[in-house]
Design a protein around this motif. Structure first.
Motif, PDB file in Angstrom:
ATOM      1  N   LYS A 553       0.827  -1.207   0.000  1.00 19.02           N
ATOM      2  CA  LYS A 553       0.000   0.000   0.000  1.00 19.02           C
ATOM      3  C   LYS A 553       0.858   1.252   0.000  1.00 19.02           C
ATOM      4  O   LYS A 553       0.516   2.255  -0.631  1.00 19.02           O
ATOM      5  N   ALA A 554       1.971   1.198   0.744  1.00 19.83           N
ATOM      6  CA  ALA A 554       2.851   2.362   0.861  1.00 19.83           C
ATOM      7  C   ALA A 554       3.790   2.489  -0.336  1.00 19.83           C
ATOM      8  O   ALA A 554       4.706   3.304  -0.338  1.00 19.83           O
ATOM      9  N   ASN A 555       3.566   1.654  -1.336  1.00 18.22           N
ATOM     10  CA  ASN A 555       4.392   1.686  -2.540  1.00 18.22           C
ATOM     11  C   ASN A 555       5.860   1.367  -2.245  1.00 18.22           C
ATOM     12  O   ASN A 555       6.755   1.842  -2.920  1.00 18.22           O
ATOM     13  N   GLU A 556       6.089   0.533  -1.246  1.00 17.03           N
ATOM     14  CA  GLU A 556       7.456   0.084  -0.980  1.00 17.03           C
ATOM     15  C   GLU A 556       7.737  -1.220  -1.704  1.00 17.03           C
ATOM     16  O   GLU A 556       8.844  -1.745  -1.658  1.00 17.03           O
ATOM     17  N   LEU A 557       6.716  -1.765  -2.334  1.00 19.45           N
ATOM     18  CA  LEU A 557       6.879  -2.956  -3.168  1.00 19.45           C
ATOM     19  C   LEU A 557       6.308  -2.628  -4.543  1.00 19.45           C
ATOM     20  O   LEU A 557       5.309  -1.919  -4.646  1.00 19.45           O
ATOM     21  N   ASP A 558       6.969  -3.162  -5.597  1.00 24.67           N
ATOM     22  CA  ASP A 558       6.456  -2.916  -6.945  1.00 24.67           C
ATOM     23  C   ASP A 558       5.485  -4.006  -7.364  1.00 24.67           C
ATOM     24  O   ASP A 558       4.489  -3.763  -8.010  1.00 24.67           O
ATOM     25  N   LEU A 559       5.864  -5.221  -6.985  1.00 29.15           N
ATOM     26  CA  LEU A 559       5.113  -6.369  -7.475  1.00 29.15           C
ATOM     27  C   LEU A 559       4.732  -7.242  -6.290  1.00 29.15           C
ATOM     28  O   LEU A 559       5.574  -7.567  -5.454  1.00 29.15           O
ATOM     29  N   LEU A 560       3.458  -7.599  -6.233  1.00 27.93           N
ATOM     30  CA  LEU A 560       2.998  -8.477  -5.163  1.00 27.93           C
ATOM     31  C   LEU A 560       2.574  -9.805  -5.769  1.00 27.93           C
ATOM     32  O   LEU A 560       1.615  -9.868  -6.545  1.00 27.93           O
ATOM     33  N   VAL A 561       3.349 -10.850  -5.462  1.00 22.86           N
ATOM     34  CA  VAL A 561       2.957 -12.184  -5.897  1.00 22.86           C
ATOM     35  C   VAL A 561       2.013 -12.719  -4.833  1.00 22.86           C
ATOM     36  O   VAL A 561       2.324 -12.658  -3.647  1.00 22.86           O
ATOM     37  N   ALA A 562       0.852 -13.204  -5.250  1.00 20.81           N
ATOM     38  CA  ALA A 562      -0.172 -13.545  -4.264  1.00 20.81           C
ATOM     39  C   ALA A 562      -0.951 -14.770  -4.674  1.00 20.81           C
ATOM     40  O   ALA A 562      -1.004 -15.128  -5.853  1.00 20.81           O
ATOM     41  N   THR A 563      -1.562 -15.402  -3.711  1.00 20.87           N
ATOM     42  CA  THR A 563      -2.549 -16.438  -4.009  1.00 20.87           C
ATOM     43  C   THR A 563      -3.904 -15.738  -4.011  1.00 20.87           C
ATOM     44  O   THR A 563      -3.982 -14.515  -3.881  1.00 20.87           O
ATOM     45  N   THR A 564      -4.949 -16.512  -4.113  1.00 22.09           N
ATOM     46  CA  THR A 564      -6.272 -15.890  -4.166  1.00 22.09           C
ATOM     47  C   THR A 564      -6.693 -15.297  -2.820  1.00 22.09           C
ATOM     48  O   THR A 564      -7.817 -14.828  -2.696  1.00 22.09           O
ATOM     49  N   VAL A 565      -5.793 -15.282  -1.828  1.00 19.99           N
ATOM     50  CA  VAL A 565      -6.164 -14.630  -0.556  1.00 19.99           C
ATOM     51  C   VAL A 565      -6.489 -13.156  -0.764  1.00 19.99           C
ATOM     52  O   VAL A 565      -7.175 -12.554   0.044  1.00 19.99           O
ATOM     53  N   ILE A 566      -5.979 -12.590  -1.852  1.00 20.35           N
ATOM     54  CA  ILE A 566      -6.279 -11.171  -2.074  1.00 20.35           C
ATOM     55  C   ILE A 566      -7.581 -10.984  -2.836  1.00 20.35           C
ATOM     56  O   ILE A 566      -7.934  -9.894  -3.236  1.00 20.35           O
ATOM     57  N   GLU A 567      -8.304 -12.086  -2.995  1.00 17.80           N
ATOM     58  CA  GLU A 567      -9.512 -12.045  -3.813  1.00 17.80           C
ATOM     59  C   GLU A 567     -10.451 -10.903  -3.464  1.00 17.80           C
ATOM     60  O   GLU A 567     -10.926 -10.196  -4.330  1.00 17.80           O
ATOM     61  N   VAL A 568     -10.762 -10.774  -2.206  1.00 13.89           N
ATOM     62  CA  VAL A 568     -11.802  -9.802  -1.891  1.00 13.89           C
ATOM     63  C   VAL A 568     -11.287  -8.551  -1.219  1.00 13.89           C
ATOM     64  O   VAL A 568     -10.394  -8.584  -0.376  1.00 13.89           O
ATOM     65  N   GLY A 569     -11.870  -7.442  -1.615  1.00 16.21           N
ATOM     66  CA  GLY A 569     -11.788  -6.221  -0.842  1.00 16.21           C
ATOM     67  C   GLY A 569     -10.495  -5.431  -0.820  1.00 16.21           C
ATOM     68  O   GLY A 569     -10.519  -4.253  -0.525  1.00 16.21           O
ATOM     69  N   VAL A 570      -9.359  -6.071  -1.124  1.00 19.76           N
ATOM     70  CA  VAL A 570      -8.099  -5.346  -0.975  1.00 19.76           C
ATOM     71  C   VAL A 570      -8.081  -4.117  -1.886  1.00 19.76           C
ATOM     72  O   VAL A 570      -8.456  -4.180  -3.049  1.00 19.76           O
ATOM     73  N   ASP A 571      -7.663  -2.992  -1.345  1.00 18.38           N
ATOM     74  CA  ASP A 571      -7.823  -1.723  -2.041  1.00 18.38           C
ATOM     75  C   ASP A 571      -6.503  -0.948  -2.097  1.00 18.38           C
ATOM     76  O   ASP A 571      -6.089  -0.337  -1.121  1.00 18.38           O
ATOM     77  N   VAL A 572      -5.817  -1.035  -3.239  1.00 18.75           N
ATOM     78  CA  VAL A 572      -4.577  -0.275  -3.435  1.00 18.75           C
ATOM     79  C   VAL A 572      -4.683   0.455  -4.774  1.00 18.75           C
ATOM     80  O   VAL A 572      -4.385  -0.101  -5.824  1.00 18.75           O
ATOM     81  N   PRO A 573      -5.130   1.722  -4.746  1.00 19.62           N
ATOM     82  CA  PRO A 573      -5.452   2.413  -5.995  1.00 19.62           C
ATOM     83  C   PRO A 573      -4.283   2.530  -6.974  1.00 19.62           C
ATOM     84  O   PRO A 573      -4.493   2.593  -8.179  1.00 19.62           O
ATOM     85  N   ASN A 574      -3.031   2.545  -6.496  1.00 21.40           N
ATOM     86  CA  ASN A 574      -1.913   2.699  -7.422  1.00 21.40           C
ATOM     87  C   ASN A 574      -1.588   1.415  -8.190  1.00 21.40           C
ATOM     88  O   ASN A 574      -0.830   1.435  -9.148  1.00 21.40           O
ATOM     89  N   ALA A 575      -2.157   0.307  -7.750  1.00 21.03           N
ATOM     90  CA  ALA A 575      -1.900  -0.945  -8.459  1.00 21.03           C
ATOM     91  C   ALA A 575      -2.773  -0.975  -9.702  1.00 21.03           C
ATOM     92  O   ALA A 575      -3.988  -0.872  -9.607  1.00 21.03           O
ATOM     93  N   SER A 576      -2.134  -1.075 -10.874  1.00 20.54           N
ATOM     94  CA  SER A 576      -2.921  -0.950 -12.097  1.00 20.54           C
ATOM     95  C   SER A 576      -2.683  -2.090 -13.078  1.00 20.54           C
ATOM     96  O   SER A 576      -3.165  -2.069 -14.192  1.00 20.54           O
ATOM     97  N   LEU A 577      -1.922  -3.086 -12.655  1.00 24.95           N
ATOM     98  CA  LEU A 577      -1.691  -4.224 -13.543  1.00 24.95           C
ATOM     99  C   LEU A 577      -1.867  -5.502 -12.742  1.00 24.95           C
ATOM    100  O   LEU A 577      -1.361  -5.624 -11.630  1.00 24.95           O
ATOM    101  N   MET A 578      -2.623  -6.419 -13.305  1.00 22.75           N
ATOM    102  CA  MET A 578      -2.784  -7.704 -12.628  1.00 22.75           C
ATOM    103  C   MET A 578      -2.603  -8.834 -13.621  1.00 22.75           C
ATOM    104  O   MET A 578      -3.173  -8.818 -14.702  1.00 22.75           O
TER     105      MET A 578
END
Ligand code: ADP
Ligand code: MG
Length: 706
Positions: A553-578
């Motif tokens: 969220k604080a933009n200290e990471l460029d890329l977040l590798v994730a499982t589907t745990v991020i499926e719901v609700g996570v809100d990071v407006p600067n993230a624009s590529l999935m």
């Protein structure tokens, strides 16, 4: 037995051949009396009324054929089988038996005539029928063909089709002399031009010779529709009764202090959309009543449901009651804690916090604050509904991102709510009090489906996204082009954007999923050494997850590798590529959820569906839907068509909403009149409601404990 006895009063043992053991088997599937037998309706029909020429057969066809045996031999392939060649004037076909005995082989002599019934399938050398039913033809004594379509009943262990058929036919004889209750009032039947019940049942168990075969096969025959109507009505009534039972308990009327609301709205960095304002008003009107609210909010991903929930909690707080917000995951609960904290604490409202992963000491502190009422709004996960949690005075429950909920899940929440309220309630009034309930979902349900599946809930729709969002562009790319996709991530991040890389697995295993994500993160780290890469999955401790989410969220990471745990609700407006790997493994609703993590800011967002090739036709269709639309309602409608209502509602596994004869999709056009008839019955014929429910859903449903 006298003539005034009705069929529901005559036990199955009255039928010939039904003794104790058969009666037990029948009881297991809910068949106790002759009415039950007659309402055990055929699922489909088979056409054994005519002989099909072999040349006219297609794969996967159930057909009767007749021909002459041209040869019969034992073949030793992967498995030993007996193969019979059958020929008629138009062509020939293979019959294959894996289980056979010598006597059988003896009878299947070359030159003998055979009538065969079975399902055709494509074999290595043309059409084959495995294990057909067959009869050797005798020219002297020709076999009659069936006169009408053959009903096929729902299969049940230990009960053959033949047995079910004779039971149904016997029961039809009883129907000639004994009455069956007509439960639909004349007012309803006449208006809908409905036939009599007895007539419909007789027709469906034993379709007459001249019946319209196609309509029957498709389930569209007026007699089928007549019964489908009654069945849908039964389901609808059961939900309405459920609602009535819950609302037989009172609730405390909650009214928001308008200064508090003004301050809350003034502090927000944005203005509510029209849709948010409308839904907020609908909720406020419910909360003001002394009846427990039962409201479902449907709002597409990113439509801004959280702030609507927060506004609802103000009403509870004003009235000195507590509000509980339940999120489905730790990550989402954490995010709510931050948002609610930021919105409510400046107003002097104390926000409590409870998840399953709290340290012992912290948990004790939080439990104490919840029990004393010091925590006015409590955010948490399922842990909120554990027995050890005691609220001082719970007035409102908000359940966020509830994707799959059948009646049973809803009931269990309502029951917990009642228990929580009971343990907390300090008033001594005789009336039981229930908290108000608000359920929020980002998985929109098509309107007709919602109408019948959630008849116990009032529905509000947030049908507008906040302004300034740019649509997400979705592309579907084969994983053969992985290198290009990685390059795309590099370029995007070089421009200061952030990206998600989502790993999916079919197995519902957190361990395997975490491993896959781990491997992907390592590979990507090698390929993209210049990027700051984080990894998040369900196996991490909640503190670790929080740290990583916060860093992203604080933009200290460029890329977040994730499982589907991020499926719901996570809100990071600067993230624009999935990037979503193996999207073909997920349902459309889940993909839509995941994709909703991007497109939350003003920057144009992209979603890459990186599929494993080759793709099946069905998967291609599904991914096409994702590429073409980002409208949750449209996607849900497509999902419904591709997967059926059971999957869309998440009720298939639980066996809920399974119908004997109705089909929510096929019979969608009946739903408005079902709804209408249901409210008429509830208000004018309450005694019939229970009977209709009992007939179609069984006794247990009538007395659901809520
Ligand atoms: P969801 O409906 O998916 O739960 P959220 O409540 O997480 O959506 O809201 C998504 C984002 O939109 C959040 O960053 C939230 O602050 C923002 N938001 C909500 N309502 C508005 C609005 N009316 N105008 C602008 N932004 C809004
Ligand atoms: Mg949300």
């Amino acid at each position: 037995m006298n003539q005034s006895t009705t069929l529901d009063q005559i036990p199955v043992t009255a039928l010939k051949g039904v003794g104790g053991s058969l009666a037990t088997k029948l009881a297991k599937i809910g068949l106790f009396n002759l009415q039950d037998i007659l309402f055990h309706l055929p699922l489909r029909y088979m056409d054994r009324t005519r002989v099909t020429p072999i040349a006219a057969l297609q794969p996967n066809m159930n057909a009767v054929i007749e021909g002459e045996i041209r040869g019969c031999e034992i073949v030793f392939g992967k498995r030993r089988s007996m193969v019979v060649r059958l020929q008629d004037a138009t062509g020939n076909i293979t019959l294959r038996f894996y289980h056979f005995n010598n006597a059988q082989k003896q009878r299947l002599q070359t030159g003998a005539g055979l009538r065969v019934f079975g399902e055709t399938r494509r074999g290595s050398a043309g059409l084959e029928i495995y294990h057909p039913e067959y009869e050797v033809l005798d020219e002297a004594a020709p076999l009659p063909l069936e006169q009408s379509l053959t009903p096929i009943y729902p299969a049940t262990e230990g009960l053959t089709q033949a047995r079910l058929r004779t039971l149904a036919l016997q029961s039809l004889h009883w129907l000639a002399t004994h009455a069956l209750h007509e439960l639909l009032p004349d007012a309803v039947r006449i208006k809908l031009h409905q036939s009599s019940l007895a007539e419909a049942l007789r027709f469906l168990h034993q379709p007459p010779v001249n019946a319209n075969t196609q309509l029957l096969m498709d389930g569209e025959h007026p007699f089928q529709q007549r019964l489908a109507f009654e069945e849908l009505l039964a389901h609808h009534l059961s939900l309405l009764l459920l609602r009535r039972q819950i609302q037989a308990d009172g609730a405390v009327s909650l009214i928001t202090n308008s200064n508090l609301r003004q301050t809350f709205l003034k502090n927000l960095p944005f203005k509510l959309t029209k849709a948010q304002a409308r839904v907020t008003a609908e909720i406020a009107a419910d909360l003001a009543k002394p009846l427990p609210m039962l409201r479902l909010i449907q709002g597409d991903v990113g439509s801004g449901k959280t702030v609507v929930a927060a506004l609802a909690t103000l009403a509870a707080v004003t009235s000195g009651k507590q509000a509980a917000i339940m999120a489905p995951t730790e990550i989402l609960a954490e995010q709510h804690r931050l948002n609610f904290g930021r919105w409510l604490e400046p107003l002097g409202i104390k926000v409590g916090w409870l998840t399953g992963k709290l340290k012992v000491g912290e948990r004790r502190t939080q439990l104490a604050a919840i029990a004393s009422g010091e925590a006015q709004v409590v955010i948490g996960t399922h842990a909120l509904f554990q027995d050890t949690v005691e609220f001082a005075d719970l007035g409102l429950i908000v359940i966020d991102e509830q994707h799959r909920f059948g009646v049973h899940q809803r009931l269990s929440l309502s029951r917990k709510g009642a228990v929580l309220a009971a343990t907390s309630s300090t008033n001594n009034s005789i009336h039981a009090m229930r908290p108000h309930q608000l359920i929020m979902t980002a998985t929109p349900i098509p309107r007709t489906l919602a109408m019948s599946a959630y008849a116990d809930l009032d529905c509000s729709v947030i049908d507008e996204l906040p302004p300034g969002r740019t649509p997400i562009t979705t592309v579907v790319i084969s994983d053969k082009r992985r290198e290009e996709v990685i390059e795309r991530v590099r370029l995007g991040c070089a421009e200061g954007r952030q990206a998600y890389w989502v790993c999916t697995l079919i197995e519902e295993s957190e361990v395997l999923e975490a491993q896959a994500a781990q491997v992907t993160a390592e590979t990507l780290a090698l390929a993209l050494p210049q990027l700051r890469i984080g990894l998040i999955h369900g196996r991490l401790k909640s503190a670790e997850k929080e740290t990583i989410m916060a860093a992203f969220k604080a933009n200290e990471l460029d890329l977040l590798v994730a499982t589907t745990v991020i499926e719901v609700g996570v809100d990071v407006p600067n993230a624009s590529l999935m990037i979503i790997e193996n999207p073909e493994r997920l349902g459309l609703a889940q993909l839509h959820q995941l994709r909703g993590r991007v497109g939350r800011g003003a920057i144009a967002s992209h979603c890459v569906l990186l599929y494993g090739s080759p793709l099946s036709h069905h998967s291609k269709e599904r991914l096409r839907v994702m590429r073409e639309s980002s409208d949750g309602f449209y996607i849900a409608q497509q999902d419904l068509q591709l997967r059926g209502p059971g999957e869309v509602l998440g009720t298939r596994q639980t066996g809920e909403m399974q119908f004997k004869i109705a089909d929510l999709q096929r019979d969608a056009d009946l739903l408005p009149s079902v709804k209408h008839a249901a409210s008429l019955l509830m208000s004018q014929y309450p005694e019939l409601c229970h009977k209709i429910i009992e007939r179609w859903l069984g006794k247990s449903h009538v007395y659901l404990q809520v």
